[in-house]
Design a protein around this motif. Sequence first.
Motif, mmCIF file in Angstrom:
data_model
loop_
_atom_site.group_PDB
_atom_site.id
_atom_site.type_symbol
_atom_site.label_atom_id
_atom_site.label_comp_id
_atom_site.label_asym_id
_atom_site.label_seq_id
_atom_site.Cartn_x
_atom_site.Cartn_y
_atom_site.Cartn_z
ATOM 1 N N SER A 28 -30.308 95.137 -21.362
ATOM 2 C CA SER A 28 -31.569 95.159 -22.106
ATOM 3 C C SER A 28 -32.208 93.777 -22.144
ATOM 4 O O SER A 28 -33.434 93.651 -22.084
ATOM 5 N N LEU A 29 -31.381 92.740 -22.234
ATOM 6 C CA LEU A 29 -31.897 91.375 -22.221
ATOM 7 C C LEU A 29 -32.656 91.097 -20.930
ATOM 8 O O LEU A 29 -33.764 90.568 -20.964
ATOM 9 N N THR A 30 -32.063 91.452 -19.789
ATOM 10 C CA THR A 30 -32.738 91.188 -18.508
ATOM 11 C C THR A 30 -34.069 91.924 -18.440
ATOM 12 O O THR A 30 -35.051 91.377 -17.940
ATOM 13 N N HIS A 31 -34.114 93.139 -18.976
ATOM 14 C CA HIS A 31 -35.373 93.895 -18.996
ATOM 15 C C HIS A 31 -36.401 93.228 -19.910
ATOM 16 O O HIS A 31 -37.567 93.115 -19.548
ATOM 17 N N GLU A 32 -35.967 92.814 -21.094
ATOM 18 C CA GLU A 32 -36.896 92.183 -22.045
ATOM 19 C C GLU A 32 -37.448 90.866 -21.512
ATOM 20 O O GLU A 32 -38.573 90.485 -21.829
ATOM 21 N N LEU A 33 -36.648 90.163 -20.703
ATOM 22 C CA LEU A 33 -37.103 88.910 -20.109
ATOM 23 C C LEU A 33 -37.916 89.142 -18.837
ATOM 24 O O LEU A 33 -38.486 88.210 -18.288
ATOM 25 N N GLY A 34 -37.946 90.393 -18.368
ATOM 26 C CA GLY A 34 -38.714 90.727 -17.171
ATOM 27 C C GLY A 34 -38.029 90.354 -15.865
ATOM 28 O O GLY A 34 -38.677 90.261 -14.830
ATOM 29 N N PHE A 35 -36.715 90.155 -15.899
ATOM 30 C CA PHE A 35 -35.972 89.812 -14.690
ATOM 31 C C PHE A 35 -35.652 91.071 -13.908
ATOM 32 O O PHE A 35 -35.293 92.092 -14.485
ATOM 33 N N ARG A 36 -35.763 90.996 -12.592
ATOM 34 C CA ARG A 36 -35.474 92.125 -11.713
ATOM 35 C C ARG A 36 -34.412 91.722 -10.697
ATOM 36 O O ARG A 36 -34.374 90.576 -10.270
ATOM 37 N N PRO A 37 -33.579 92.692 -10.285
ATOM 38 C CA PRO A 37 -32.608 92.416 -9.228
ATOM 39 C C PRO A 37 -33.340 91.942 -7.969
ATOM 40 O O PRO A 37 -34.501 92.289 -7.784
ATOM 41 N N PRO A 38 -32.741 91.149 -7.151
ATOM 42 C CA PRO A 38 -31.314 90.866 -7.091
ATOM 43 C C PRO A 38 -30.872 89.645 -7.902
ATOM 44 O O PRO A 38 -29.697 89.368 -8.001
ATOM 45 N N ASN A 39 -31.799 88.895 -8.494
ATOM 46 C CA ASN A 39 -31.408 87.657 -9.179
ATOM 47 C C ASN A 39 -31.364 87.765 -10.690
ATOM 48 O O ASN A 39 -31.246 86.761 -11.376
ATOM 49 N N SER A 40 -31.463 88.959 -11.248
ATOM 50 C CA SER A 40 -31.564 89.102 -12.698
ATOM 51 C C SER A 40 -30.334 88.574 -13.434
ATOM 52 O O SER A 40 -30.469 87.927 -14.468
ATOM 53 N N ILE A 41 -29.155 88.815 -12.898
ATOM 54 C CA ILE A 41 -27.931 88.344 -13.562
ATOM 55 C C ILE A 41 -27.852 86.823 -13.517
ATOM 56 O O ILE A 41 -27.557 86.179 -14.526
ATOM 57 N N ALA A 42 -28.139 86.251 -12.359
ATOM 58 C CA ALA A 42 -28.087 84.786 -12.228
ATOM 59 C C ALA A 42 -29.118 84.117 -13.141
ATOM 60 O O ALA A 42 -28.829 83.097 -13.783
ATOM 61 N N GLN A 43 -30.321 84.688 -13.204
ATOM 62 C CA GLN A 43 -31.358 84.126 -14.066
ATOM 63 C C GLN A 43 -30.945 84.209 -15.538
ATOM 64 O O GLN A 43 -31.097 83.237 -16.283
ATOM 65 N N SER A 44 -30.436 85.352 -15.946
ATOM 66 C CA SER A 44 -30.000 85.526 -17.337
ATOM 67 C C SER A 44 -28.861 84.581 -17.673
ATOM 68 O O SER A 44 -28.873 83.936 -18.727
#
Length: 123
Positions: A28-44
């Motif tokens: 949910s955090l990655t969605h709220e921050l607007g991050f999308r795969p493939p880098n969403s985990i690394a960005q978070s």
Amino acid sequence: MTHIPDTNRLRQLLIGYAQQRSTLDYKSLTHELGFRPPNSIAQSTALLEACQEDDALLGLPQLVAVIIQKRGARCPRPGFFQKLTQLGVYQGQDSGAAAQMWHQNELERVYRHYQLNDATALD
């Protein structure tokens, strides 16, 4: 030159959850921050770790404690505890009963630190 993550947006989001005495899962955090795969985990992860570093440096409760796993133990992933160990904030296992107890105590510290002042809420 090393890129330093801007934690302001993350902090504002997490403070809102802390003020509501609530938690948020990683996905949910990655969605709220607007991050999308493939880098969403690394960005978070980069933002979360930068926030942990800021809180450790400033002697604040670990705001990132409001982020928990969706399944299993209702506490952060092992990486949360590993980073805190590197920062000298936590000594112990990165999972299990002791980690869960430490997290619960830290989460209460976060809630107390970021609670809304009743007088402010009336303004």
